[in-house]
Write an enzyme that holds these catalytic residues in place. Structure first.
Site, PDB file in Angstrom:
ATOM      1  CG  ASN A   9       4.811   9.199   8.252  1.00 46.22           C
ATOM      2  OD1 ASN A   9       5.745   8.456   8.357  1.00 46.22           O
ATOM      3  ND2 ASN A   9       3.476   9.500   8.833  1.00 46.22           N
ATOM      4  CE  LYS A  11       1.748   8.743   4.953  1.00 44.78           C
ATOM      5  NZ  LYS A  11       0.266   9.166   5.271  1.00 44.78           N
ATOM      6  CG  HIS A  95      -0.700   9.585  11.535  1.00 43.10           C
ATOM      7  ND1 HIS A  95      -0.992   9.386  10.989  1.00 43.10           N
ATOM      8  CD2 HIS A  95       0.762  10.267  10.670  1.00 43.10           C
ATOM      9  CE1 HIS A  95      -0.818   9.552   9.429  1.00 43.10           C
ATOM     10  NE2 HIS A  95       0.471  10.636   9.438  1.00 43.10           N
ATOM     11  CD  GLU A  97      -0.979   7.645   7.359  1.00 45.60           C
ATOM     12  OE1 GLU A  97      -0.642   6.570   7.633  1.00 45.60           O
ATOM     13  OE2 GLU A  97      -1.388   7.916   6.442  1.00 45.60           O
ATOM     14  CD  GLU A 167       0.357  14.760  10.095  1.00 40.76           C
ATOM     15  OE1 GLU A 167       0.876  14.664   8.722  1.00 40.76           O
ATOM     16  OE2 GLU A 167      -0.354  13.193  10.571  1.00 40.76           O
ATOM     17  N   GLY A 173      -2.477  11.815   2.679  1.00 40.95           N
ATOM     18  CA  GLY A 173      -2.707  11.402   1.782  1.00 40.95           C
ATOM     19  C   GLY A 173      -3.796  11.397   0.442  1.00 40.95           C
ATOM     20  CB  SER A 212      -1.618  17.097   1.115  1.00 38.37           C
ATOM     21  OG  SER A 212      -2.964  16.252   0.869  1.00 38.37           O
TER      22      SER A 212
HETATM   23  C1  PEP Z   1       1.462  12.194   6.713  1.00 40.06           C
HETATM   24  O1  PEP Z   1       1.496  11.090   6.937  1.00 40.06           O
HETATM   25  O2  PEP Z   1       1.497  12.759   8.400  1.00 40.06           O
HETATM   26  C2  PEP Z   1       1.354  12.924   5.987  1.00 40.06           C
HETATM   27  C3  PEP Z   1       1.037  14.353   5.792  1.00 40.06           C
HETATM   28  O3  PEP Z   1       1.005  12.581   4.138  1.00 40.06           O
HETATM   29  P1  PEP Z   1       1.318  12.778   3.516  1.00 40.06           P
HETATM   30  O4  PEP Z   1       2.064  14.410   3.492  1.00 40.06           O
HETATM   31  O5  PEP Z   1       1.156  11.831   2.086  1.00 40.06           O
HETATM   32  O6  PEP Z   1      -0.711  13.868   3.482  1.00 40.06           O
END
Ligand code: PEP
Length: 254
Positions: A9, A11, A95, A97, A167, A173, A212
């Site tokens: 992803n 983003k 997601h 975000e 998640e 992040g 992460s």
């Molecule tokens: C994500 O954007 O779904 C995500 C898991 O980001 P990161 O790996 O940076 O934590």
């Protein structure tokens, strides 16, 4: 064993030059048999650039879509069938975000999920609790609620084309991932929720972890019996790191 799936992803990162460099590095770094299905989700405007150069073994996905199935006066929106037209096989929905920054609720996420299925594309459904919800002991109920609201909207057979991504919001992040034990416990809980509706679907559906994930911790997740891959944000922006995560599947799921 369910085949692993690793999703990148990006983003809101990348430019046309980045896409070209990334695809070149990714293609150059692939060797032998790929131990997982791979999906790259760039910003929507770069899907054309990506799909033009992507090796056949890797699929493209979108990061979000409209809940509306038919064309209409919805300024700024892109439908799942438009993404299908662009060669996308997958769409991320829910997601965190978007749930938190844009206040997307469970019913909107469920409508998007159903729209993706109706367009013949495959939804990646993101679920996860905030740090406060975990601290107050509500992590399980929040995540189950997010799942059930989608399962209540679709025929359970639709899950055969979908993937669930657990998640935890606090892990995205942040550099702090869930522990493998916490991830396994949540994935098991989600699989049991699916099992109550369809034992067959519970065996088949892939539940991937996101938050992460890095080359250093990927093996710890891929060894878990209910973790079928990863949704990778930050680390997916570097083709070399993304490939390290992909090849970690090969050393962990034997
Ligand atoms: C994500 O954007 O779904 C995500 C898991 O980001 P990161 O790996 O940076 O934590």
């Amino acid at each position: 064993m369910r085949r692993a799936l690793i999703v990148a992803n990006w983003k809101m990162y990348g430019r046309r030059e980045f896409v070209a460099d990334y695809v070149r590095d990714l293609s150059g770094g692939l060797s032998g048999s790929i131990p997982a299905d791979l999906v790259i989700c760039p910003p929507a405007v770069y899907l054309g650039d990506l799909t033009r150069h992507l090796p056949a073994a890797i699929e493209a996905g979108a990061q979000d879509c409209s809940p509306d199935r038919d064309d209409g006066a919805y300024t700024g929106e892109i439908s799942a069938s438009m993404f299908a037209d662009m060669g996308c096989r997958w769409v991320i929905v829910g997601h965190s975000e978007r749930r938190h920054r844009l206040h997307e609720d469970n019913s909107l996420v469920a409508a998007k999920f159903a729209a993706v299925l109706a367009a013949g594309v495959r939804p990646i459904l993101c679920l996860g609790e905030t740090a406060e919800e975990r601290a107050s002991g509500h992590a399980e109920s929040v995540v189950l609620n997010q799942l059930e609201s989608v399962l209540d909207t679709i025929e359970i057979g639709g899950l055969a084309r979908a993937v669930i991504a657990y998640e935890p919001v606090w892990a995205i992040g942040s550099g702090t991932s869930a522990t493998p034990a916490d991830a396994q416990a949540m994935h098991e809980l989600l699989r049991h929720a699916v099992e109550r509706r369809s034992p067959r679907m519970a065996k088949e559906v892939r539940i991937i972890y996101g938050g992460s994930v890095k080359p250093q911790n990927a093996v710890g997740f891929f060894r878990l019996s209910d973790v079928d891959g990863a949704l990778v944000g930050g680390a997916s922006l570097n083709a070399g790191m993304f490939l390290e995560i992909v090849y970690a599947v090969g050393t962990s799921r034997v």
